[in-house]
Design a protein around this motif. Structure first.
Motif, short mmCIF file in Angstrom:
data_model
loop_
_atom_site.label_atom_id
_atom_site.label_comp_id
_atom_site.label_asym_id
_atom_site.label_seq_id
_atom_site.Cartn_x
_atom_site.Cartn_y
_atom_site.Cartn_z
N GLN A 20 0.83 -1.21 0.00
CA GLN A 20 0.00 0.00 0.00
C GLN A 20 0.86 1.26 0.00
O GLN A 20 0.56 2.23 -0.69
CB GLN A 20 -0.96 0.00 1.20
N ASP A 21 1.96 1.23 0.76
CA ASP A 21 2.89 2.37 0.77
C ASP A 21 3.48 2.59 -0.62
O ASP A 21 3.58 3.72 -1.10
CB ASP A 21 4.02 2.15 1.78
N ALA A 22 3.87 1.50 -1.27
CA ALA A 22 4.47 1.60 -2.61
C ALA A 22 3.46 2.11 -3.63
O ALA A 22 3.80 2.94 -4.48
CB ALA A 22 5.01 0.23 -3.04
N LEU A 23 2.23 1.66 -3.53
CA LEU A 23 1.20 2.11 -4.47
C LEU A 23 0.89 3.59 -4.25
O LEU A 23 0.67 4.32 -5.22
CB LEU A 23 -0.05 1.25 -4.34
N LEU A 24 0.89 4.03 -3.01
CA LEU A 24 0.68 5.44 -2.71
C LEU A 24 1.82 6.27 -3.32
O LEU A 24 1.57 7.27 -4.00
CB LEU A 24 0.62 5.68 -1.21
N ALA A 25 3.05 5.86 -3.09
CA ALA A 25 4.21 6.59 -3.64
C ALA A 25 4.16 6.61 -5.16
O ALA A 25 4.41 7.65 -5.79
CB ALA A 25 5.51 5.97 -3.14
N CYS A 26 3.82 5.49 -5.75
CA CYS A 26 3.72 5.39 -7.21
C CYS A 26 2.68 6.37 -7.74
O CYS A 26 2.94 7.13 -8.69
CB CYS A 26 3.35 3.95 -7.56
N SER A 27 1.51 6.40 -7.13
CA SER A 27 0.44 7.32 -7.54
C SER A 27 0.91 8.76 -7.46
O SER A 27 0.67 9.56 -8.38
CB SER A 27 -0.79 7.16 -6.66
#
Length: 144
Positions: A55-62
């Motif tokens: 979830q942290d990675a997807l947030l950063a990616c977004s």
């Protein structure tokens, strides 16, 4: 996507035509990359900690992709790879201006993405390209 195996999974995604890449597409690629890493190289069974890291990675990616489009004159390259137990995300855009975290009280939505990225990442870096050729924003996130 190309594979190169050294010390763990080193899958490197370079999207040739990043101009049309949207945050949802980049998130899907990062999700696939992290899932492949977990299946092949995670030292312990994947559980709640991995779900949080994802979830942290997807947030950063977004945030990286959205900010490149919204504030950086457009995304010119997006890359994601795993180095050992670290996920490395890179986004290039056309603006030499670095991302900024908000100061003071904000009125209205938005403006907190870069601060969130800095909270979930172990390291962030901004490299301005010479001659006004934009910048690369790099984010490192723990996988383990």
């Amino acid at each position: 996507m190309s594979d190169a195996h050294d010390d763990g999974l080193a899958v490197d995604m370079h999207l040739e035509s990043a101009r049309g890449l949207r945050a949802a597409q980049a998130r899907e690629q990062v999700r696939k990359l992290m899932t492949a890493w977990a299946a092949a190289y995670a030292q312990a069974p994947v559980g709640d900690a991995f779900a949080t890291r994802l979830q942290d990675a997807l947030l950063a990616c977004s945030e990286l992709v959205s900010n490149a489009h919204r504030h950086g004159g457009g995304l010119t390259r997006f890359a994601a790879r795993v180095e050992g137990d670290v996920l490395l995300l890179e986004a290039d855009d056309r603006s030499p201006e670095p991302p900024v975290a908000p100061t003071g009280v904000r009125v209205g939505p938005g403006g907190f993405g870069w601060a969130l990225v800095q909270t979930v990442a172990t390291e962030t870096a901004v490299r301005v390209h010479p001659g006004g050729g934009g910048k690369t924003v790099t984010v490192r996130l723990p996988l383990g």
